[in-house]
Design a protein around this motif. Structure first.
Motif, PDB file in Angstrom:
ATOM      1  N   ALA A  30       1.437  23.174  12.739  1.00 27.72           N
ATOM      2  CA  ALA A  30       0.578  22.186  12.951  1.00 27.72           C
ATOM      3  C   ALA A  30      -0.467  22.460  12.111  1.00 27.72           C
ATOM      4  O   ALA A  30      -0.327  21.829  10.958  1.00 27.72           O
ATOM      5  CB  ALA A  30       0.741  21.242  13.739  1.00 27.72           C
ATOM      6  N   GLU A  31      -1.409  22.970  12.048  1.00 30.15           N
ATOM      7  CA  GLU A  31      -2.634  22.743  11.533  1.00 30.15           C
ATOM      8  C   GLU A  31      -2.786  23.857   9.819  1.00 30.15           C
ATOM      9  O   GLU A  31      -2.807  22.865   9.288  1.00 30.15           O
ATOM     10  CB  GLU A  31      -4.248  23.518  12.490  1.00 30.15           C
ATOM     11  N   ALA A  32      -2.269  24.604  10.200  1.00 29.15           N
ATOM     12  CA  ALA A  32      -1.677  25.765   8.345  1.00 29.15           C
ATOM     13  C   ALA A  32      -0.827  24.952   7.572  1.00 29.15           C
ATOM     14  O   ALA A  32      -1.646  24.768   7.025  1.00 29.15           O
ATOM     15  CB  ALA A  32      -1.004  26.782   8.909  1.00 29.15           C
ATOM     16  N   ALA A  33      -0.077  23.998   8.265  1.00 24.18           N
ATOM     17  CA  ALA A  33       0.833  23.052   7.608  1.00 24.18           C
ATOM     18  C   ALA A  33       0.304  21.781   7.321  1.00 24.18           C
ATOM     19  O   ALA A  33       0.200  21.730   5.551  1.00 24.18           O
ATOM     20  CB  ALA A  33       2.302  22.501   8.758  1.00 24.18           C
ATOM     21  N   ARG A  34      -0.793  21.321   8.277  1.00 26.95           N
ATOM     22  CA  ARG A  34      -2.028  20.143   7.052  1.00 26.95           C
ATOM     23  C   ARG A  34      -2.481  20.634   6.384  1.00 26.95           C
ATOM     24  O   ARG A  34      -2.841  19.992   5.004  1.00 26.95           O
ATOM     25  CB  ARG A  34      -2.699  19.716   8.597  1.00 26.95           C
ATOM     26  N   ALA A  35      -3.041  21.766   6.648  1.00 31.89           N
ATOM     27  CA  ALA A  35      -3.831  22.445   5.926  1.00 31.89           C
ATOM     28  C   ALA A  35      -3.912  22.607   4.414  1.00 31.89           C
ATOM     29  O   ALA A  35      -4.375  22.070   3.436  1.00 31.89           O
ATOM     30  CB  ALA A  35      -5.022  23.361   6.375  1.00 31.89           C
ATOM     31  N   LEU A  36      -2.623  22.931   4.137  1.00 34.02           N
ATOM     32  CA  LEU A  36      -1.762  23.286   3.208  1.00 34.02           C
ATOM     33  C   LEU A  36      -1.047  22.185   2.458  1.00 34.02           C
ATOM     34  O   LEU A  36      -1.663  22.307   1.548  1.00 34.02           O
ATOM     35  CB  LEU A  36      -0.370  24.718   2.887  1.00 34.02           C
ATOM     36  N   GLY A  37      -1.168  21.136   2.700  1.00 38.07           N
ATOM     37  CA  GLY A  37      -0.739  19.984   2.504  1.00 38.07           C
ATOM     38  C   GLY A  37      -1.519  19.734   1.660  1.00 38.07           C
ATOM     39  O   GLY A  37      -1.267  18.400   0.844  1.00 38.07           O
ATOM     40  N   ALA A  38      -2.614  19.390   2.643  1.00 42.79           N
ATOM     41  CA  ALA A  38      -4.041  18.379   2.165  1.00 42.79           C
ATOM     42  C   ALA A  38      -4.614  19.961   1.113  1.00 42.79           C
ATOM     43  O   ALA A  38      -6.015  19.066   0.710  1.00 42.79           O
ATOM     44  CB  ALA A  38      -5.249  17.877   2.980  1.00 42.79           C
ATOM     45  N   ALA A  39      -4.983  20.640   0.747  1.00 41.08           N
ATOM     46  CA  ALA A  39      -5.808  21.865  -0.203  1.00 41.08           C
ATOM     47  C   ALA A  39      -6.203  21.200   0.911  1.00 41.08           C
ATOM     48  O   ALA A  39      -7.755  21.447  -0.238  1.00 41.08           O
ATOM     49  CB  ALA A  39      -5.700  21.119  -1.507  1.00 41.08           C
ATOM     50  N   ASP A  40      -7.120  21.325   2.339  1.00 38.72           N
ATOM     51  CA  ASP A  40      -8.039  22.017   3.177  1.00 38.72           C
ATOM     52  C   ASP A  40      -8.193  23.570   2.671  1.00 38.72           C
ATOM     53  O   ASP A  40      -7.811  23.951   3.437  1.00 38.72           O
ATOM     54  CB  ASP A  40      -7.768  21.477   4.325  1.00 38.72           C
ATOM     55  N   ARG A  41      -9.553  23.805   1.812  1.00 41.52           N
ATOM     56  CA  ARG A  41      -9.408  25.487   1.873  1.00 41.52           C
ATOM     57  C   ARG A  41     -10.677  25.573   3.213  1.00 41.52           C
ATOM     58  O   ARG A  41      -9.931  26.339   3.229  1.00 41.52           O
ATOM     59  CB  ARG A  41      -9.872  25.661   0.459  1.00 41.52           C
ATOM     60  N   GLU A  42     -11.115  24.789   3.503  1.00 38.10           N
ATOM     61  CA  GLU A  42     -12.042  24.991   4.199  1.00 38.10           C
ATOM     62  C   GLU A  42     -11.892  25.035   5.318  1.00 38.10           C
ATOM     63  O   GLU A  42     -11.777  25.936   6.712  1.00 38.10           O
ATOM     64  CB  GLU A  42     -12.794  23.353   5.253  1.00 38.10           C
ATOM     65  N   ALA A  43     -10.450  24.216   5.652  1.00 37.74           N
ATOM     66  CA  ALA A  43      -9.721  24.948   7.027  1.00 37.74           C
ATOM     67  C   ALA A  43      -8.901  25.557   7.289  1.00 37.74           C
ATOM     68  O   ALA A  43      -8.705  26.261   8.388  1.00 37.74           O
ATOM     69  CB  ALA A  43      -8.168  23.049   7.419  1.00 37.74           C
ATOM     70  N   LEU A  44      -8.040  26.229   5.322  1.00 39.05           N
ATOM     71  CA  LEU A  44      -7.807  27.761   6.046  1.00 39.05           C
ATOM     72  C   LEU A  44      -8.520  27.873   6.444  1.00 39.05           C
ATOM     73  O   LEU A  44      -8.236  30.003   6.881  1.00 39.05           O
ATOM     74  CB  LEU A  44      -7.020  27.427   4.846  1.00 39.05           C
ATOM     75  N   ALA A  45      -9.840  28.669   5.359  1.00 39.88           N
ATOM     76  CA  ALA A  45     -10.622  29.339   6.062  1.00 39.88           C
ATOM     77  C   ALA A  45     -10.877  30.057   7.187  1.00 39.88           C
ATOM     78  O   ALA A  45     -11.086  30.728   8.133  1.00 39.88           O
ATOM     79  CB  ALA A  45     -11.842  28.991   4.968  1.00 39.88           C
ATOM     80  N   ALA A  46     -10.755  29.040   8.091  1.00 40.45           N
ATOM     81  CA  ALA A  46     -11.436  28.649   9.342  1.00 40.45           C
ATOM     82  C   ALA A  46     -10.226  28.848  10.620  1.00 40.45           C
ATOM     83  O   ALA A  46     -10.052  29.253  11.770  1.00 40.45           O
ATOM     84  CB  ALA A  46     -11.950  27.346  10.218  1.00 40.45           C
ATOM     85  N   LEU A  47      -8.759  28.994   9.605  1.00 42.89           N
ATOM     86  CA  LEU A  47      -7.866  29.804  10.660  1.00 42.89           C
ATOM     87  C   LEU A  47      -8.157  31.249  11.627  1.00 42.89           C
ATOM     88  O   LEU A  47      -9.003  31.958  11.504  1.00 42.89           O
ATOM     89  CB  LEU A  47      -6.501  29.607  10.106  1.00 42.89           C
ATOM     90  N   ASP A  48      -7.663  31.243  13.613  1.00 44.76           N
ATOM     91  CA  ASP A  48      -8.165  31.914  13.921  1.00 44.76           C
ATOM     92  C   ASP A  48      -7.399  33.769  12.663  1.00 44.76           C
ATOM     93  O   ASP A  48      -6.031  33.389  14.122  1.00 44.76           O
ATOM     94  CB  ASP A  48      -8.351  31.902  14.995  1.00 44.76           C
ATOM     95  N   ALA A  49      -7.527  34.235  13.010  1.00 46.18           N
ATOM     96  CA  ALA A  49      -7.803  35.514  12.650  1.00 46.18           C
ATOM     97  C   ALA A  49      -6.737  36.388  13.524  1.00 46.18           C
ATOM     98  O   ALA A  49      -5.596  37.008  13.754  1.00 46.18           O
ATOM     99  CB  ALA A  49      -8.610  36.848  12.068  1.00 46.18           C
ATOM    100  N   GLU A  50      -7.293  36.383  14.725  1.00 45.19           N
ATOM    101  CA  GLU A  50      -6.765  37.048  15.926  1.00 45.19           C
ATOM    102  C   GLU A  50      -5.774  36.022  17.166  1.00 45.19           C
ATOM    103  O   GLU A  50      -5.079  37.213  17.043  1.00 45.19           O
ATOM    104  CB  GLU A  50      -7.495  37.206  17.031  1.00 45.19           C
ATOM    105  N   LEU A  51      -6.025  34.811  16.705  1.00 48.41           N
ATOM    106  CA  LEU A  51      -4.662  34.600  16.665  1.00 48.41           C
ATOM    107  C   LEU A  51      -3.530  34.117  16.269  1.00 48.41           C
ATOM    108  O   LEU A  51      -2.009  34.282  16.370  1.00 48.41           O
ATOM    109  CB  LEU A  51      -5.503  32.173  17.256  1.00 48.41           C
ATOM    110  N   ALA A  52      -3.121  34.453  14.847  1.00 50.10           N
ATOM    111  CA  ALA A  52      -2.249  34.567  13.705  1.00 50.10           C
ATOM    112  C   ALA A  52      -1.993  35.952  14.470  1.00 50.10           C
ATOM    113  O   ALA A  52      -0.891  36.256  14.476  1.00 50.10           O
ATOM    114  CB  ALA A  52      -3.151  34.093  12.748  1.00 50.10           C
TER     115      ALA A  52
END
Length: 236
Positions: free
Chosen positions: A170-192
């Motif tokens: 949900a957060e990834a989709a929201r960030a992609l749809g909003a062009a929210d680069r800061e939120a994408l940068a903050a995605l947790d690599a370990e969780l991913a």
């Protein structure tokens, strides 16, 4: 300078010959991908770079003319990166970039194109640096970013069910749809990695490339067929 981007998932099942009898199940997804690639073409970039997750052998740059194959998925089908020109190389495109090349063939893409295979474990800061380097290249740059969300949305998903998957997607989709680069940068690599979300590193490459670009986004697809999060977004 980055002028546009499209984000698409990269399951080989996107290719009808691979999906075979189940091809119709992803018709809506194919249509959304086609629309996003069409918006890339409308932006008239001077360079298009396809970015996708890759295992060790497929990481790094792939020039125009590189060939990909779906033989590993039981289909005698090849794709070429770019409609014409470029030199065929001995190194085959990884699956994600092969799907990207297939999308471009389907769109009859005729402009210069190259590709970059990104290791899924790549640290977020390095992903951002790679994106900045891509955007700093000559000319008007566009990105076709391949990558899936979590593979843990249902018990029948490739990674089985994980209760954290829906919130991550949900957060990834929201960030992609909003062009929210800061939120994408903050995605947790370990969780991913735990959720088998192959798109995380590539989305963070996009986040780096989009610094200072002032792009707006739109989310065109957000579903989880087969228990895997698939998102399509366009930035312009």
């Amino acid at each position: 300078m980055l002028i546009a981007a499209a984000c698409c998932p990269c399951p080989p099942l996107l290719v009808p010959e691979v999906a075979s009898g189940a091809a119709a199940e992803l018709d809506e997804l194919r249509a959304a991908c086609s629309d996003a690639v069409g918006l890339l073409a409308a932006a008239r970039p001077e360079r298009l770079i396809v970015v996708g997750p890759a295992e060790q052998a497929g990481r790094g740059p792939h020039p125009q003319g590189s060939v990909g194959s779906f033989q590993g998925f039981g289909v005698d089908l090849q794709v070429r990166l770019g409609a014409s020109g470029g030199a065929e190389t001995a190194r085959e495109l990884p699956p994600s970039l092969s799907v990207g090349a297939w999308l471009l063939e389907r769109a009859q893409w005729s402009e210069p194109v190259e590709a970059l295979g990104v290791g899924e474990p790549l640290a977020a800061e390095r992903c951002l640096e790679v994106g900045r380097e891509l955007a700093a290249g000559a000319g008007r740059v566009a990105l076709l970013v391949m990558g899936d969300g979590s593979a843990c949305r249902t018990e029948k998903a490739p990674g089985y069910y994980d209760e954290r998957a829906a919130a991550f997607d949900a957060e990834a989709a929201r960030a992609l749809g909003a062009a929210d680069r800061e939120a994408l940068a903050a995605l947790d690599a370990e969780l991913a990695a735990e959720l088998q979300a192959s798109g995380r590193a590539c989305w963070q490459v996009l986040a780096g490339a989009a610094e200072g670009a002032d792009l707006r986004g739109s989310l065109r697809y957000d579903e989880a067929p087969y228990g895997v999060g698939y998102f399509v977004a366009a930035w312009s």
